[in-house]
Design an enzyme around this catalytic site. Structure first.
Site, PDB file in Angstrom:
ATOM      1  N   GLN A  80       0.845  -1.201   0.000  1.00  0.00           N
ATOM      2  CA  GLN A  80       0.000   0.000   0.000  1.00  0.00           C
ATOM      3  C   GLN A  80       0.882   1.254   0.000  1.00  0.00           C
ATOM      4  O   GLN A  80       1.963   1.259   0.592  1.00  0.00           O
ATOM      5  CB  GLN A  80      -0.886  -0.016   1.251  1.00  0.00           C
ATOM      6  CG  GLN A  80      -1.647   1.291   1.470  1.00  0.00           C
ATOM      7  CD  GLN A  80      -2.831   1.158   2.390  1.00  0.00           C
ATOM      8  OE1 GLN A  80      -3.927   0.872   1.889  1.00  0.00           O
ATOM      9  NE2 GLN A  80      -2.627   1.370   3.673  1.00  0.00           N
ATOM     10  N   ARG A  85       8.328   5.275   0.291  1.00  0.00           N
ATOM     11  CA  ARG A  85       8.467   5.390   1.755  1.00  0.00           C
ATOM     12  C   ARG A  85       9.240   4.220   2.365  1.00  0.00           C
ATOM     13  O   ARG A  85       9.528   4.222   3.566  1.00  0.00           O
ATOM     14  CB  ARG A  85       7.101   5.533   2.416  1.00  0.00           C
ATOM     15  CG  ARG A  85       6.208   4.302   2.278  1.00  0.00           C
ATOM     16  CD  ARG A  85       4.915   4.497   3.049  1.00  0.00           C
ATOM     17  NE  ARG A  85       4.072   3.291   3.004  1.00  0.00           N
ATOM     18  CZ  ARG A  85       3.032   3.085   3.787  1.00  0.00           C
ATOM     19  NH1 ARG A  85       2.664   4.000   4.668  1.00  0.00           N
ATOM     20  NH2 ARG A  85       2.323   1.971   3.696  1.00  0.00           N
ATOM     21  N   HIS A 155       1.908  12.263   3.585  1.00  0.00           N
ATOM     22  CA  HIS A 155       0.952  11.651   4.534  1.00  0.00           C
ATOM     23  C   HIS A 155       1.251  12.107   5.978  1.00  0.00           C
ATOM     24  O   HIS A 155       1.669  11.309   6.826  1.00  0.00           O
ATOM     25  CB  HIS A 155       1.117  10.134   4.397  1.00  0.00           C
ATOM     26  CG  HIS A 155       0.060   9.313   5.060  1.00  0.00           C
ATOM     27  ND1 HIS A 155      -0.181   9.317   6.427  1.00  0.00           N
ATOM     28  CD2 HIS A 155      -0.819   8.412   4.556  1.00  0.00           C
ATOM     29  CE1 HIS A 155      -1.138   8.470   6.710  1.00  0.00           C
ATOM     30  NE2 HIS A 155      -1.555   7.914   5.605  1.00  0.00           N
ATOM     31  N   ASP A 199     -11.785   8.383   7.710  1.00  0.00           N
ATOM     32  CA  ASP A 199     -10.860   8.114   6.591  1.00  0.00           C
ATOM     33  C   ASP A 199     -11.496   8.724   5.344  1.00  0.00           C
ATOM     34  O   ASP A 199     -12.264   8.091   4.635  1.00  0.00           O
ATOM     35  CB  ASP A 199     -10.665   6.611   6.426  1.00  0.00           C
ATOM     36  CG  ASP A 199      -9.454   6.312   5.535  1.00  0.00           C
ATOM     37  OD1 ASP A 199      -9.008   5.126   5.545  1.00  0.00           O
ATOM     38  OD2 ASP A 199      -8.964   7.229   4.856  1.00  0.00           O
ATOM     39  N   GLU A 256      -3.425  15.030   4.963  1.00  0.00           N
ATOM     40  CA  GLU A 256      -2.462  14.662   3.923  1.00  0.00           C
ATOM     41  C   GLU A 256      -2.706  15.470   2.640  1.00  0.00           C
ATOM     42  O   GLU A 256      -3.837  15.530   2.153  1.00  0.00           O
ATOM     43  CB  GLU A 256      -2.588  13.167   3.637  1.00  0.00           C
ATOM     44  CG  GLU A 256      -2.507  12.315   4.895  1.00  0.00           C
ATOM     45  CD  GLU A 256      -3.145  10.945   4.731  1.00  0.00           C
ATOM     46  OE1 GLU A 256      -3.130  10.414   3.597  1.00  0.00           O
ATOM     47  OE2 GLU A 256      -3.687  10.413   5.715  1.00  0.00           O
TER      48      GLU A 256
HETATM   49  O1  TA6 Z   1      -4.437   7.943   5.528  1.00  0.00           O
HETATM   50  C1  TA6 Z   1      -5.245   7.250   4.694  1.00  0.00           C
HETATM   51  C2  TA6 Z   1      -4.863   5.772   4.620  1.00  0.00           C
HETATM   52  O2  TA6 Z   1      -4.981   5.346   3.279  1.00  0.00           O
HETATM   53  C3  TA6 Z   1      -5.752   4.964   5.554  1.00  0.00           C
HETATM   54  O3  TA6 Z   1      -6.723   4.232   4.812  1.00  0.00           O
HETATM   55  C4  TA6 Z   1      -4.767   4.061   6.297  1.00  0.00           C
HETATM   56  O4  TA6 Z   1      -4.546   2.868   5.582  1.00  0.00           O
HETATM   57  C5  TA6 Z   1      -3.553   4.965   6.351  1.00  0.00           C
HETATM   58  O5  TA6 Z   1      -3.496   5.535   5.041  1.00  0.00           O
HETATM   59  C6  TA6 Z   1      -2.270   4.330   6.802  1.00  0.00           C
HETATM   60  O6  TA6 Z   1      -1.799   3.424   5.868  1.00  0.00           O
HETATM   61  P1  TA6 Z   1      -0.456   2.563   6.229  1.00  0.00           P
HETATM   62  O7  TA6 Z   1      -0.189   1.729   5.004  1.00  0.00           O
HETATM   63  O8  TA6 Z   1       0.641   3.560   6.498  1.00  0.00           O
HETATM   64  O9  TA6 Z   1      -0.797   1.783   7.461  1.00  0.00           O
END
Ligand code: TA6
Length: 282
Positions: A80, A85, A155, A199, A256
């Protein structure tokens, strides 16, 4: 003054101090993980159980979500928020502009490894300016011979005294995608309050916003950004994340600056795009 330091586990970072502020930046992830004006609480939140490890993003500070935000739409098995990062960036320049202002420029280039994840040639530059404000500018250069699309976010995790006393102003009457309700579209007429998991992806907006805490305000200005994401995991989600201390949700809010979903950006071959977040602690 900029010095190279390391944590007990050997994790290295740059320690930046000037007349206005103190910050910590790791080349691992291109990650600003601490910023504070002297004699004040940190502006950025950092989880007490964050990993400081090359394969995991630091939980807190300002992770760089790039070249995709959220799940990769072509391959949901990929990490994700992309690979920036969790990549090792190069230190390109340190400039002590004056007694109040220091700039750090980091670079990430494509590699065989990145091209297996995302088949494009790029140069990514992060310009960090540390003074009485904190400014991050992420510039994507397409050095390939074909266009590519990115989604991205700075973020940022902001530290608050008590989430139940916080409001966020500036996003009223702006449509948002509620990621907790099957991406339904909504909008609020009142400033945001946080009393449950939130969210939200506010889209088609370049508006600034202000986080109003009991003892200070944090203003967030943007350039080149058309999405703002607001996230707090609240109780259950915080407990589910090993690198997120269980009570941490009470002390943080993510606001963000990004270009996400319908605000994704297509960059033509040879062209570039920049996104900037400017954080002022008032
Ligand atoms: O900040 C939005 C988001 O996409 C949330 O859905 C949550 O998943 C967050 O980012 C943190 O994601 P991570 O992969 O850093 O745990």
């Amino acid at each position: 003054m900029v010095t190279h330091k390391h944590l007990d586990n050997g994790f290295t970072y740059l320690d930046i101090r000037n007349r206005q502020a103190h910050a910590k930046v790791s080349l691992q992830g291109g990650h600003v993980f601490d910023y504070q004006l002297h004699d004040t609480e940190p502006t950025l939140w950092l989880s007490q159980t964050s990993f400081f490890h090359k394969d995991r993003a630091i939980r807190g500070g300002i992770p760089i979500c790039w070249p995709w935000f959220g799940k990769n739409k072509n391959d949901t098995s990929l990490a994700q928020h992309g690979f920036a990062r969790t990549s090792l960036w190069k230190l390109h320049a340190i400039k002590e502009i004056n007694a109040d202002t220091t700039s750090i420029t980091l670079e990430l280039n494509d590699s065989r490894q990145t091209r297996t994840l995302w088949p494009f040639k790029f140069k990514l530059t992060l310009l960090i300016i540390i003074s009485d404000k904190l400014s991050l500018t992420l510039t994507t250069q397409n050095i390939d011979d074909k266009p590519f699309e990115i989604s991205e976010a700075l973020h940022s995790y902001f530290k608050v005294k008590d989430i139940s006393q916080v409001t966020v102003k500036g996003l009223e009457n702006i449509s948002y995608i509620d990621q907790l309700k099957e991406n339904t579209i909504s909008r609020a007429t009142l400033p945001i309050i946080i009393n449950e998991e939130v969210d939200r992806i506010y889209y088609d907006t370049q508006d600034s916003c202000t986080l109003n805490d009991t003892h200070r305000k944090i203003s967030i200005d943007n350039k080149g950004s058309f999405s703002t994401v607001v996230w707090n995991p609240w109780i259950t989600k915080a407990k589910e994340m090993r690198d997120f201390d269980d009570q941490g949700y009470k002390r943080m809010l993510c606001i963000e600056t990004g270009n996400v979903l319908q605000n994704s950006i297509t960059i033509k071959a040879g062209e570039s795009h920049s996104i900037t977040q400017i954080i002022s602690t008032l």
